[in-house]
Enzyme design. Structure first.
Site, short mmCIF file in Angstrom:
data_model
loop_
_atom_site.label_atom_id
_atom_site.label_comp_id
_atom_site.label_asym_id
_atom_site.label_seq_id
_atom_site.Cartn_x
_atom_site.Cartn_y
_atom_site.Cartn_z
N GLY A 14 1.63 0.40 -3.22
CA GLY A 14 0.73 1.32 -2.50
C GLY A 14 -0.23 0.56 -1.60
O GLY A 14 -1.32 1.04 -1.30
N GLY A 15 0.19 -0.61 -1.15
CA GLY A 15 -0.71 -1.49 -0.38
C GLY A 15 -0.80 -1.18 1.10
O GLY A 15 -1.45 -1.92 1.84
N GLY A 18 -5.45 2.96 1.79
CA GLY A 18 -6.35 3.30 0.69
C GLY A 18 -6.75 2.14 -0.21
O GLY A 18 -7.00 1.02 0.25
N ILE A 19 -6.78 2.42 -1.49
CA ILE A 19 -7.26 1.43 -2.47
C ILE A 19 -6.31 0.24 -2.51
O ILE A 19 -6.74 -0.92 -2.61
CB ILE A 19 -7.39 2.07 -3.88
CG1 ILE A 19 -8.27 3.32 -3.86
CG2 ILE A 19 -7.96 1.05 -4.88
CD1 ILE A 19 -8.22 4.16 -5.13
N ASP A 38 5.57 -0.70 -0.61
CA ASP A 38 5.18 0.65 -0.19
C ASP A 38 6.35 1.30 0.52
O ASP A 38 7.37 0.63 0.77
CB ASP A 38 3.94 0.59 0.75
CG ASP A 38 3.08 1.85 0.67
OD1 ASP A 38 3.55 2.92 1.08
OD2 ASP A 38 1.93 1.78 0.19
N ASP A 64 10.60 2.32 -2.62
CA ASP A 64 10.28 3.64 -3.15
C ASP A 64 10.28 3.49 -4.67
O ASP A 64 11.33 3.21 -5.26
CB ASP A 64 11.33 4.66 -2.69
CG ASP A 64 10.97 6.08 -3.12
OD1 ASP A 64 10.31 6.25 -4.16
OD2 ASP A 64 11.35 7.02 -2.41
N ALA A 92 0.67 2.81 -6.02
CA ALA A 92 1.47 3.80 -5.29
C ALA A 92 1.38 5.14 -6.00
O ALA A 92 1.50 5.22 -7.22
CB ALA A 92 2.93 3.35 -5.22
N GLY A 93 1.15 6.19 -5.23
CA GLY A 93 1.04 7.50 -5.85
C GLY A 93 0.85 8.58 -4.80
O GLY A 93 0.55 8.29 -3.64
N SER A 145 -6.45 8.15 -13.51
CA SER A 145 -7.45 8.89 -12.72
C SER A 145 -8.39 9.59 -13.70
O SER A 145 -8.04 9.76 -14.88
CB SER A 145 -6.73 9.94 -11.87
OG SER A 145 -7.65 10.76 -11.19
N TYR A 158 -0.39 16.69 -10.50
CA TYR A 158 -1.10 15.41 -10.36
C TYR A 158 -1.85 15.07 -11.65
O TYR A 158 -1.72 13.96 -12.18
CB TYR A 158 -2.07 15.50 -9.18
CG TYR A 158 -2.82 14.20 -8.91
CD1 TYR A 158 -2.20 13.15 -8.24
CD2 TYR A 158 -4.14 14.03 -9.32
CE1 TYR A 158 -2.88 11.96 -7.98
CE2 TYR A 158 -4.83 12.85 -9.07
CZ TYR A 158 -4.19 11.82 -8.41
OH TYR A 158 -4.87 10.65 -8.17
N LYS A 162 -1.10 11.82 -14.11
CA LYS A 162 -2.09 10.76 -14.37
C LYS A 162 -2.42 10.68 -15.86
O LYS A 162 -2.68 9.59 -16.38
CB LYS A 162 -3.35 11.01 -13.52
CG LYS A 162 -3.10 10.82 -12.03
CD LYS A 162 -2.68 9.39 -11.72
CE LYS A 162 -2.25 9.18 -10.30
NZ LYS A 162 -1.85 7.80 -10.02
N1 LIG Z 1 -8.47 8.39 -3.81
C1 LIG Z 1 -8.91 8.88 -4.99
O1 LIG Z 1 -9.93 9.56 -5.05
C2 LIG Z 1 -8.18 8.55 -6.27
C3 LIG Z 1 -8.76 8.95 -7.47
C4 LIG Z 1 -8.10 8.66 -8.67
C5 LIG Z 1 -6.88 7.98 -8.63
N2 LIG Z 1 -6.34 7.60 -7.45
C6 LIG Z 1 -5.07 6.89 -7.49
O2 LIG Z 1 -5.18 5.65 -6.82
C7 LIG Z 1 -3.92 5.29 -6.28
C8 LIG Z 1 -4.07 4.91 -4.82
O3 LIG Z 1 -4.38 6.10 -4.11
P1 LIG Z 1 -5.19 6.14 -2.75
O4 LIG Z 1 -6.27 7.12 -2.94
O5 LIG Z 1 -5.50 4.78 -2.27
O6 LIG Z 1 -4.12 6.91 -1.81
P2 LIG Z 1 -3.28 6.46 -0.55
O7 LIG Z 1 -2.49 7.66 -0.16
O8 LIG Z 1 -4.14 5.82 0.46
O9 LIG Z 1 -2.31 5.34 -1.15
C9 LIG Z 1 -1.16 5.62 -1.87
C10 LIG Z 1 -0.05 4.72 -1.36
O10 LIG Z 1 1.13 4.98 -2.14
C11 LIG Z 1 2.23 4.96 -1.26
N3 LIG Z 1 3.35 5.71 -1.82
C12 LIG Z 1 3.48 7.05 -1.94
N4 LIG Z 1 4.67 7.36 -2.47
C13 LIG Z 1 5.30 6.19 -2.72
C14 LIG Z 1 6.57 5.86 -3.27
N5 LIG Z 1 7.43 6.79 -3.66
N6 LIG Z 1 6.90 4.56 -3.39
C15 LIG Z 1 6.04 3.60 -2.99
N7 LIG Z 1 4.84 3.84 -2.45
C16 LIG Z 1 4.48 5.13 -2.31
C17 LIG Z 1 1.70 5.59 0.03
O11 LIG Z 1 2.53 5.30 1.14
C18 LIG Z 1 0.32 4.99 0.12
O12 LIG Z 1 0.31 3.78 0.84
C19 LIG Z 1 -2.98 6.50 -6.51
O13 LIG Z 1 -2.17 6.27 -7.64
C20 LIG Z 1 -3.96 7.63 -6.77
O14 LIG Z 1 -3.38 8.64 -7.56
C21 LIG Z 1 -6.96 7.86 -6.26
#
Ligand SMILES: NC(=O)c1ccc[n+]([C@@H]2O[C@H](COP(=O)([O-])OP(=O)(O)OC[C@H]3O[C@@H](n4cnc5c(N)ncnc54)[C@H](O)[C@@H]3O)[C@@H](O)[C@H]2O)c1
Length: 248
Positions: A14-15, A18-19, A38, A64, A92-93, A145, A158, A162
């Site tokens: 998931g790089g 986002g996070i 990713d 994926d 990734a999510g 989460s 979701y 989680k």
């Molecule tokens: N943003 C929030 O408030 C929050 C809160 C709690 C948990 N999270 C968790 O943190 C993690 C990062 O989320 P984020 O908020 O940075 O979101 P984001 O959408 O910026 O990042 C998620 C990344 O996962 C990748 N991804 C999606 N489906 C994929 C797949 N099938 N295979 C490989 N990569 C895939 C996306 O392309 C994206 O780069 C997630 O697991 C999310 O559930 C986020």
């Protein structure tokens, strides 16, 4: 003193955004060699370019996380490139199905979210833990989460996924400690990323409640502030850390 990740071989899923992007960049700054997985190839490559420009070492794989063979190949190639795998940060999510009533919740949305978030976590953990087991060392950080662990979620799928990741963390922590593998999960609150912002916008589209929209957008925390916590969790300084870490 900054976190020391020098010599660490890290896989960050998931790089692309986002996070995950913030974790990949920060880890490289602190000396880690980083393999980014990713499906968003253009943004994933941008993460790699940014790391290279600041003198760090990183490579991108299209993975994926639902596809076992893709995960297995990428983990093996990344581990060959890095000379092992010390840390997995699995971020990734997806968040789909926000604000949809339970009696109207589409089965395909349920399947997609559970497949990516929960089965994907199992796939990546399965393949990386094999390498760590042989090494007799490693750190695995999974993204659960607050949703589905501490309370409710905007999406039934979701929150359930989680909760599942949190359960898997506890099971893995218990089973893998004997191989020198530490397993933790991070429970972010509400972070300003594409995933969260699109959920907040979708809720606004449904409710039309502008003041809640504005208040929520103002309250989102920066992905890099969460990344600061995760890179510490990845470091040897955190070797006695157990269980779950919550952030705002
Ligand atoms: N943003 C929030 O408030 C929050 C809160 C709690 C948990 N999270 C968790 O943190 C993690 C990062 O989320 P984020 O908020 O940075 O979101 P984001 O959408 O910026 O990042 C998620 C990344 O996962 C990748 N991804 C999606 N489906 C994929 C797949 N099938 N295979 C490989 N990569 C895939 C996306 O392309 C994206 O780069 C997630 O697991 C999310 O559930 C986020």
């Amino acid at each position: 003193m900054p976190v020391d990740l020098s010599g660490k071989k890290m896989i960050v899923t998931g790089g692309a955004t986002g996070i995950g992007r913030a974790v990949a960049i920060r880890s490289a700054v602190y000396g880690a060699k980083v393999a980014v997985f990713d499906v968003n190839d253009s943004d994933g490559q941008e993460t790699i370019n940014d790391i290279a420009e600041s003198g760090g070492e990183a490579r991108y794989w299209h993975v994926d996380v639902r596809e076992g063979s893709e995960v297995a190949t990428a983990v093996s190639e990344a581990s060959d490139w890095m000379g092992g795998a010390d840390v997995l940060v699995h971020l990734a999510g997806v968040l789909q199905g926000a604000s949809v009533e339970l009696d109207e919740f589409p089965e395909d949305t349920w399947d997609t979210v559970l497949d990516i978030n929960l089965r994907g976590t199992f796939q990546i953990a399965k393949h990386v833990s094999g390498i760590m087991k042989e090494q007799r060392s490693g750190t695995i950080i999974l993204a659960s989460s607050g949703a589905g662990v501490l309370g409710g979620s905007s999406s039934f799928a979701y929150g359930s996924s989680k909760g599942g990741v949190h359960g898997l963390t506890l099971v893995m922590q218990n089973a893998l400690e004997k191989y020198g593998i530490r397993v933790n999960d991070i429970l972010p609150g509400a972070v300003k990323t594409p995933l969260k912002v699109s959920q907040v916008k979708r809720t606004f589209d449904i409710t039309g409640d502008k003041s809640t929209f504005d208040k929520t957008m103002d309250s989102l925390v920066s992905p890099d502030d969460v990344a600061k916590v995760i890179v510490f969790m990845a470091s040897d300084e955190a070797n006695v850390l157990r269980g779950s870490i919550r952030t705002a």
